[in-house]
Design an enzyme around this catalytic site. Structure first.
Site, PDB file in Angstrom:
ATOM      1  N   THR A 177     -36.102  74.036   4.077  1.00 41.79           N
ATOM      2  CA  THR A 177     -35.921  74.270   5.502  1.00 41.79           C
ATOM      3  C   THR A 177     -34.552  73.761   5.931  1.00 41.79           C
ATOM      4  O   THR A 177     -34.065  72.781   5.379  1.00 41.79           O
ATOM      5  CB  THR A 177     -37.036  73.486   6.232  1.00 41.79           C
ATOM      6  OG1 THR A 177     -38.257  74.166   6.017  1.00 41.79           O
ATOM      7  CG2 THR A 177     -36.782  73.338   7.704  1.00 41.79           C
ATOM      8  N   ARG A 205     -50.476  80.443   8.871  1.00 45.00           N
ATOM      9  CA  ARG A 205     -50.149  79.000   8.933  1.00 45.00           C
ATOM     10  C   ARG A 205     -48.795  78.783   9.637  1.00 45.00           C
ATOM     11  O   ARG A 205     -47.818  79.455   9.350  1.00 45.00           O
ATOM     12  CB  ARG A 205     -50.113  78.437   7.511  1.00 45.00           C
ATOM     13  CG  ARG A 205     -49.762  76.945   7.440  1.00 45.00           C
ATOM     14  CD  ARG A 205     -48.290  76.729   7.193  1.00 45.00           C
ATOM     15  NE  ARG A 205     -47.971  75.317   6.993  1.00 45.00           N
ATOM     16  CZ  ARG A 205     -46.742  74.820   6.993  1.00 45.00           C
ATOM     17  NH1 ARG A 205     -45.710  75.619   7.170  1.00 45.00           N
ATOM     18  NH2 ARG A 205     -46.529  73.552   6.813  1.00 45.00           N
ATOM     19  N   GLY A 207     -46.026  75.657  10.579  1.00 49.46           N
ATOM     20  CA  GLY A 207     -45.678  74.258  10.325  1.00 49.46           C
ATOM     21  C   GLY A 207     -45.068  73.599  11.553  1.00 49.46           C
ATOM     22  O   GLY A 207     -45.239  74.057  12.692  1.00 49.46           O
ATOM     23  N   ASP A 208     -44.330  72.539  11.308  1.00 52.43           N
ATOM     24  CA  ASP A 208     -43.733  71.764  12.409  1.00 52.43           C
ATOM     25  C   ASP A 208     -42.461  72.398  12.979  1.00 52.43           C
ATOM     26  O   ASP A 208     -42.086  72.137  14.125  1.00 52.43           O
ATOM     27  CB  ASP A 208     -43.379  70.355  11.913  1.00 52.43           C
ATOM     28  CG  ASP A 208     -42.399  70.405  10.727  1.00 52.43           C
ATOM     29  OD1 ASP A 208     -42.590  71.244   9.825  1.00 52.43           O
ATOM     30  OD2 ASP A 208     -41.444  69.607  10.711  1.00 52.43           O
ATOM     31  N   THR A 228     -37.737  67.878   8.304  1.00 55.14           N
ATOM     32  CA  THR A 228     -38.117  68.699   7.152  1.00 55.14           C
ATOM     33  C   THR A 228     -39.134  67.945   6.316  1.00 55.14           C
ATOM     34  O   THR A 228     -39.043  66.729   6.168  1.00 55.14           O
ATOM     35  CB  THR A 228     -36.900  69.067   6.280  1.00 55.14           C
ATOM     36  OG1 THR A 228     -37.393  69.692   5.068  1.00 55.14           O
ATOM     37  CG2 THR A 228     -36.056  67.864   5.893  1.00 55.14           C
ATOM     38  N   GLY A 229     -40.095  68.681   5.766  1.00 56.94           N
ATOM     39  CA  GLY A 229     -41.131  68.049   4.948  1.00 56.94           C
ATOM     40  C   GLY A 229     -42.427  68.806   5.117  1.00 56.94           C
ATOM     41  O   GLY A 229     -42.431  69.919   5.655  1.00 56.94           O
ATOM     42  N   GLY A 231     -45.077  70.090   6.883  1.00 52.45           N
ATOM     43  CA  GLY A 231     -45.134  70.229   8.331  1.00 52.45           C
ATOM     44  C   GLY A 231     -46.373  69.666   8.998  1.00 52.45           C
ATOM     45  O   GLY A 231     -46.308  69.169  10.131  1.00 52.45           O
TER      46      GLY A 231
HETATM   47  N1  ASP Z   1     -41.415  71.655   7.514  1.00 46.05           N
HETATM   48  C1  ASP Z   1     -41.536  72.972   6.922  1.00 46.05           C
HETATM   49  C2  ASP Z   1     -42.922  73.498   7.144  1.00 46.05           C
HETATM   50  O1  ASP Z   1     -43.866  72.747   7.021  1.00 46.05           O
HETATM   51  C3  ASP Z   1     -41.268  72.980   5.451  1.00 46.05           C
HETATM   52  C4  ASP Z   1     -39.959  72.354   5.021  1.00 46.05           C
HETATM   53  O2  ASP Z   1     -39.479  71.402   5.628  1.00 46.05           O
HETATM   54  O3  ASP Z   1     -39.380  72.835   4.041  1.00 46.05           O
HETATM   55  O4  ASP Z   1     -43.083  74.681   7.385  1.00 46.05           O
END
Ligand code: ASP
Length: 309
Positions: A177, A205, A207-208, A228-229, A231
């Site tokens: 991300t 789905r 994410g954050d 990032t992480g 989510g």
């Molecule tokens: N935060 C993103 C998600 O959960 C994924 C990522 O950070 O790569 O969609």
């Protein structure tokens, strides 16, 4: 009055990113993409442009680069499609725009900004968002543009194990991300984040990344944050807003607030990832609780481009 401590930071995802599993050539490619993005955003700030323009431009460079999991480099969903999310926030007036579950749009971050500026809404999703994009002459690309053999193989292996993968967590999968935060010469803050989400995600789905307060937040009175992480954990801990609130209501510095979210609050529910943030004084944080995070920052005194711990 103009300020001198303006600056910008970017990330290209946090995860299991190890020096030992990266070739020199790949490392050079990542660093050069990060450099291009941070330079592009910084130039806008240097020339007196807005934080909003700077974060949007930096994110567009990363969205157009197949190395990262956003726009062109987006991961595959369970059904072999792409569903992209993005958001942007203007810290000077708390305007925000977000888009979720979209496909075919060349630069989701541009669409998020258009939603912020040209609609009376904050977040549009799915076919409605595509309709809005068409009405606003946004650029579209065909499926081939978003295809990469590598991403497709990632999906095949995730399908075999039935796992939903943070795309840069596997040692062979080092893409992520993307996001940017900036402080401009007028003291305004902004942040932007864009993603393809997680490989093998199902059921729409989200994410954050497109959730204001979870993956993205900006408020001139405190800071601008992009996360990032995995989510789900960032949503549950309202991570970006959490950094802001610790500063606003708890008197924390940016450094302490980010540290608390990344190293205490997220790990307390096994959340992994990182964030970039900048405050109104130009202090920049690039922090993560994983092995690595693609990241860069630039201000008048330094330019840093880093990957590992
Ligand atoms: N935060 C993103 C998600 O959960 C994924 C990522 O950070 O790569 O969609």
């Amino acid at each position: 009055m103009k300020i001198k401590n303006f600056g910008l930071a970017i990330h290209g995802g946090a995860g299991t990113i190890l020096r030992t599993s990266m070739s020199d050539e790949k490392e050079r490619e990542y660093k050069s993409a990060l450099r291009e993005a941070v330079e592009k955003g910084y130039l806008i700030l240097e020339q007196g442009g807005s934080a909003l323009d700077a974060v949007e431009s930096a994110v567009i460079v990363l969205e157009d680069c197949p190395l990262f999991n956003s726009a062109k480099g987006s991961v595959y969903t369970h059904d072999g499609k792409h569903e992209m999310d993005a958001s942007i926030m203007n810290g000077s007036n708390l305007d925000a725009g977000a888009v979720s579950l979209i496909h075919s749009v060349k630069n989701p971050i541009k669409l998020a900004r258009l939603i912020m500026e040209k609609s009376e809404h904050v977040m549009l999703a799915g076919e409605g968002a595509i309709q809005f994009a068409k009405e606003h002459q946004v650029s579209f690309e065909d499926d081939q543009y978003f295809h990469s053999e590598f991403r497709y193989e990632q999906l095949q292996s995730a399908l075999k194990t039935g796992s939903v993968l943070l795309d840069h967590t596997d040692s062979d999968q080092k893409f992520g991300t993307v996001g940017a935060v900036a402080l401009d010469q007028y003291g305004n803050l902004a942040s932007a984040t864009s993603t393809g989400g997680m490989t093998n995600k199902k059921w729409g789905r989200i994410g954050d990344t497109p959730i204001i307060g979870a993956g993205t937040y900006a408020d001139n009175s405190t800071c601008a944050v992009s996360c990032t992480g995995s989510g789900e954990y960032f949503i549950r801990t309202v991570s970006a807003f959490h950094v802001h609130s610790l500063m606003k209501y708890g008197g924390y510095t940016l450094d302490r607030a980010s540290h608390k979210v990344i190293h205490e609050i997220l790990p307390s529910i096994q959340g992994d990832g990182g964030l970039i943030a900048i405050d109104g004084f130009g202090n920049i944080i690039l922090d993560f609780n994983t092995e690595g995070m693609y990241r860069a920052m630039k201000n008048s005194s330094q330019c840093k481009i880093e990957i590992y711990q």
